[in-house]
Write a protein that holds these residues in place. Sequence first.
Motif, short mmCIF file in Angstrom:
data_model
loop_
_atom_site.label_atom_id
_atom_site.label_comp_id
_atom_site.label_asym_id
_atom_site.label_seq_id
_atom_site.Cartn_x
_atom_site.Cartn_y
_atom_site.Cartn_z
N LEU A 129 -23.53 -2.67 -19.33
CA LEU A 129 -23.24 -3.98 -19.92
C LEU A 129 -22.49 -4.87 -18.93
O LEU A 129 -21.60 -4.41 -18.21
CB LEU A 129 -22.42 -3.82 -21.20
N SER A 130 -22.86 -6.14 -19.00
CA SER A 130 -22.18 -7.17 -18.20
C SER A 130 -22.51 -8.52 -18.80
O SER A 130 -23.29 -8.61 -19.76
CB SER A 130 -22.64 -7.10 -16.73
N ASP A 131 -21.92 -9.60 -18.22
CA ASP A 131 -22.24 -10.94 -18.71
C ASP A 131 -23.54 -11.38 -18.07
O ASP A 131 -23.65 -11.50 -16.84
CB ASP A 131 -21.13 -11.92 -18.34
N VAL A 132 -24.53 -11.65 -18.91
CA VAL A 132 -25.88 -11.99 -18.43
C VAL A 132 -26.12 -13.48 -18.70
O VAL A 132 -25.99 -13.93 -19.84
CB VAL A 132 -26.95 -11.14 -19.13
N HIS A 133 -26.45 -14.24 -17.66
CA HIS A 133 -26.84 -15.65 -17.81
C HIS A 133 -28.32 -15.70 -18.13
O HIS A 133 -29.18 -15.36 -17.29
CB HIS A 133 -26.54 -16.41 -16.51
N LEU A 134 -28.63 -16.08 -19.35
CA LEU A 134 -30.00 -16.03 -19.81
C LEU A 134 -30.92 -16.96 -19.03
O LEU A 134 -32.10 -16.66 -18.82
CB LEU A 134 -30.05 -16.35 -21.32
N ASP A 135 -30.40 -18.12 -18.59
CA ASP A 135 -31.26 -19.06 -17.86
C ASP A 135 -31.76 -18.41 -16.56
O ASP A 135 -32.96 -18.48 -16.22
CB ASP A 135 -30.48 -20.34 -17.56
N GLU A 136 -30.84 -17.73 -15.84
CA GLU A 136 -31.22 -17.06 -14.61
C GLU A 136 -32.16 -15.89 -14.91
O GLU A 136 -33.15 -15.66 -14.19
CB GLU A 136 -29.99 -16.55 -13.87
N ALA A 137 -31.86 -15.15 -15.95
CA ALA A 137 -32.70 -14.01 -16.30
C ALA A 137 -34.11 -14.46 -16.62
O ALA A 137 -35.11 -13.80 -16.26
CB ALA A 137 -32.10 -13.24 -17.47
N VAL A 138 -34.25 -15.59 -17.32
CA VAL A 138 -35.58 -16.09 -17.68
C VAL A 138 -36.35 -16.51 -16.43
O VAL A 138 -37.55 -16.20 -16.28
CB VAL A 138 -35.44 -17.27 -18.68
N ARG A 139 -35.68 -17.22 -15.50
CA ARG A 139 -36.37 -17.70 -14.30
C ARG A 139 -36.78 -16.52 -13.43
O ARG A 139 -37.87 -16.50 -12.83
CB ARG A 139 -35.47 -18.67 -13.55
N ASP A 140 -35.89 -15.50 -13.34
CA ASP A 140 -36.25 -14.32 -12.57
C ASP A 140 -37.47 -13.62 -13.19
O ASP A 140 -38.37 -13.16 -12.46
CB ASP A 140 -35.09 -13.35 -12.48
N ALA A 141 -37.49 -13.52 -14.51
CA ALA A 141 -38.60 -12.85 -15.18
C ALA A 141 -39.90 -13.62 -14.98
O ALA A 141 -40.97 -13.03 -14.79
CB ALA A 141 -38.30 -12.71 -16.68
N ILE A 142 -39.81 -14.97 -14.99
CA ILE A 142 -41.02 -15.78 -14.79
C ILE A 142 -41.54 -15.59 -13.37
O ILE A 142 -42.76 -15.44 -13.13
CB ILE A 142 -40.71 -17.26 -15.07
N ALA A 143 -40.61 -15.57 -12.42
CA ALA A 143 -41.03 -15.41 -11.01
C ALA A 143 -41.70 -14.07 -10.80
O ALA A 143 -42.71 -13.96 -10.09
CB ALA A 143 -39.81 -15.56 -10.10
N LEU A 144 -41.16 -13.03 -11.40
CA LEU A 144 -41.75 -11.71 -11.26
C LEU A 144 -43.10 -11.62 -11.97
O LEU A 144 -43.98 -10.85 -11.56
CB LEU A 144 -40.81 -10.64 -11.82
N SER A 145 -43.28 -12.37 -13.03
CA SER A 145 -44.51 -12.27 -13.81
C SER A 145 -45.67 -13.00 -13.16
O SER A 145 -46.84 -12.59 -13.26
CB SER A 145 -44.28 -12.85 -15.22
N VAL B 36 -24.89 -17.34 -22.22
CA VAL B 36 -24.41 -16.07 -21.68
C VAL B 36 -24.41 -15.05 -22.81
O VAL B 36 -23.99 -15.35 -23.93
CB VAL B 36 -22.99 -16.23 -21.08
N ILE B 37 -24.84 -13.84 -22.49
CA ILE B 37 -24.87 -12.76 -23.46
C ILE B 37 -24.32 -11.51 -22.82
O ILE B 37 -24.47 -11.27 -21.62
CB ILE B 37 -26.32 -12.51 -23.97
N ARG B 38 -23.61 -10.73 -23.62
CA ARG B 38 -23.08 -9.46 -23.13
C ARG B 38 -24.16 -8.41 -23.31
O ARG B 38 -24.46 -8.00 -24.44
CB ARG B 38 -21.83 -9.10 -23.93
N ALA B 39 -24.77 -7.94 -22.23
CA ALA B 39 -25.88 -6.99 -22.34
C ALA B 39 -26.11 -6.35 -20.98
O ALA B 39 -25.42 -6.62 -20.00
CB ALA B 39 -27.13 -7.71 -22.82
N ASP B 40 -27.12 -5.51 -20.91
CA ASP B 40 -27.55 -4.89 -19.66
C ASP B 40 -28.53 -5.87 -19.00
O ASP B 40 -29.64 -6.08 -19.49
CB ASP B 40 -28.22 -3.54 -19.94
N GLY B 41 -28.11 -6.49 -17.89
CA GLY B 41 -28.92 -7.53 -17.27
C GLY B 41 -30.29 -7.05 -16.84
O GLY B 41 -31.30 -7.76 -17.01
#
Length: 814
Positions: free
Chosen positions: A653-669, A690-695
């Motif tokens: 668990l850590s602080d996850v920035h959803l905007d960054e996570a979404v852009r990373d996922a789009i780039a990988l896809s 921001v969400i507390r989760a496993d990034g």
Amino acid sequence: MAIIDPLNLIVLSGAVGLGVAGMTWALRISDGERGIVRRNRERITVLEERLARADSVFSAHPGVILVWEDEPAGTDKSPWGEPRVHGGPLALAAMLRFGESSGRSDAGARILDGLADLEARDAAGEATTLRARLKDLRENGTAFSLTLIGPNGRFIEADGRTAGLRAVVWLSDSTIKGLDDGGARGRLEEARQVVARDPAAFLDMLGRAPFPAWRISGASKLQWANNAYLKAVEAKSLDQAINRQIQLDPQSLTQAEKVLELGQEVLDERHVAIGGDLRALKIVMFPLSGGVGAMAFDFTEEENIRKERDRHARAHDQTLDHVTDGVAIFGPDKRLKFFNKAFASIWELDGVWLASCPSHGEWLDHLREHRKLPTRPDYAGWRARELAHYQEIAETPDEDWTMQGGRTIRVGRQRHPEGGLLLLFRDMTQELSLRTKFNALIDVQRATLDKLHDAVAVFGSDGRLQLSNAAFQKMWDLSPEFLIAKPDFDAVTDECRKFFHDQAVWSVIKGRVTNPSPEARAEFKGVMPLPKDKRILSYLTQPLPNGATLIAFADITDSRRVEAALHDRAEAFAAADRLKTEFIKNVSYQLRNPLSAMTGYAELLEAQYSGPLNEKQSEYVGAILAGGTDLAKLVQNILDLAMIDAGRLELNLSDVHLDEAVRDAIALSQTKARDTEVAIDIRIDPNAAVIRADGERIRQILFNLISNSLRFTGPKDRIIVGAESTGGSIRLWVEDTGPGLDAERQAAAFDAFESGDQKRGAGLGLALVNSFVELHGGWTRIYSEPGKGMTVECYLPAEPAALAPEPDLDYLDI
């Protein structure tokens, strides 16, 4: 001197009278015969002299003689007729004293008025009266000898005989005659002689008597008193009491004067202060040698007991007046002595009429007259039988009277301790109605229980069987006669032990039935394996509100067999799942090495370390790298699923920035050129930035969702990736405008190795998404209609897990 028999005197007198009459008649029919007349006169003179002598003899008799001629008793003008009276003046005067209160002028009638109803005893000692014996003498000629007991200790001897057609009664005052012939007068004289022989002893005995005794003179003066009297009046000595004339109470002299006036005993009851206490005394005074003798008897305790009894009786009556049953008490005379309010209410009777104390028969007639009794064909006979209960000794059973209008009254009869009859009435109408309904309900319950497959038995707190159904009888092979007898628990278990002989279990169940403790009065369950017929029974004891206990038995043989089969099957499935997991892990591991070599060499070729590649070769190398990358992702997904199934995957668990996570996922896809032709919109709510989760796992969730949408969309379609806060959760969603998914395939979309498009082979993306979301404590769902696209939503908890490390930043500063 010879004593002339009075009977002969009477006969002689009659003869004389007859002779005189004959002489007179002879003179009339023969006037000419002077000699005969002269002789007759001489003879009359002789007879008159004899009659005078007879009268003198009668006068010398120490009593009174009453003679009735031959007239019948029923023709008398008075009750006593007109008897001739013979006797001396002294005896006549003594007898006339008994009739002083008579208003008659005739001496014989006055004497009989005074003596007729005195207490009398005949020679056999039986009680009678002179009136009754005199009537029998005059009507039937029955002779008698009586002793009459007069006032002041006087005794009169009465003898009655017949002389021809005449009735004769001799009355003798034993006091004047001085008789001591062993009769009542003789016994009195004997007693007096005993006292006369030792008067000092008699006085000493009376002086020591525990009750006050004293003597008052004819002048109403105290002459003597015993010690109990002196103590009661608090006198120091007899002389002091006499000198001061200390009376027991002010009413004593009045009572003594009344005795002197009446010449007879006077009894009075009154309260006198003795020793500072108010005592209840019975004071009896009687004529004694020209004065008055007196005695006082203390009955305070008896009065207190009587008052206490009366108080208890009143309390008893008041208690009976408040009971709901009607109560009526008829005395020995068959008249109403007591009734309560319920009695008057049940029979709707007027209290004033009941207060008139009607007889039992009048009460029955009154009820019949007002149509409040059951219809009786033979009312007179029934009424006689009701009144005959007064003579019955044995207990009478209760009886139900069915009244007009449908009422039912239960009648109970009891012998009253003081004589008479006690009747109890209870209106049973409502009770019988409730009992009928209750019995109907019991019948319905019994029929319901008989329809059950489970065996049911109900035992009372006394351990006896109260109720059972047909299944209980069949399960334990019990006879109907045995169950109808309501046997106790031990008898039932004796019959059941042929199937199950473990006495310890039966003892535990018995404790649940008969032990009243709260610990025992609780639900209890168990299992009984029956070795005889290989059955398996489960049992349950359940306490009931009325103190009884229900025991239910169920045959679980088939269910246990099914359960064992299911258990074996579950173990087989678990073993197969373990084998599958191990197989996948092994296969994935074995695939990773050659895959790594293949992609490694492809990357070297693409980098042209071995020389330049033409366009066709570069295309082939690119395809190899793309397939190798997809295969590497598939292997990783398989390994992740295996780790999740094994419970060995842990979140970081850590602080996850959803905007960054979404852009990373789009780039990988977007690994293919065509993927870049699909428009992808990002909609991130600032409150969910921001969400507390496993990034890493969040990126995998987004990557798999976007990849799944890219797989089923084209250049003209659109994909929306968003996140928003919904209360205590963060909602992630991926929406596309692809072909959608029908309802049948939506149910299996999250299963491993399933794909929304059967042509594309096994799918792990959505299954892995669902597993990662559940691992975070969230859940997923799909909204889709064929031809209208699909939306996949993931709900994740906003708060970090309890065991997670501290957050890297303050949410409020974002």
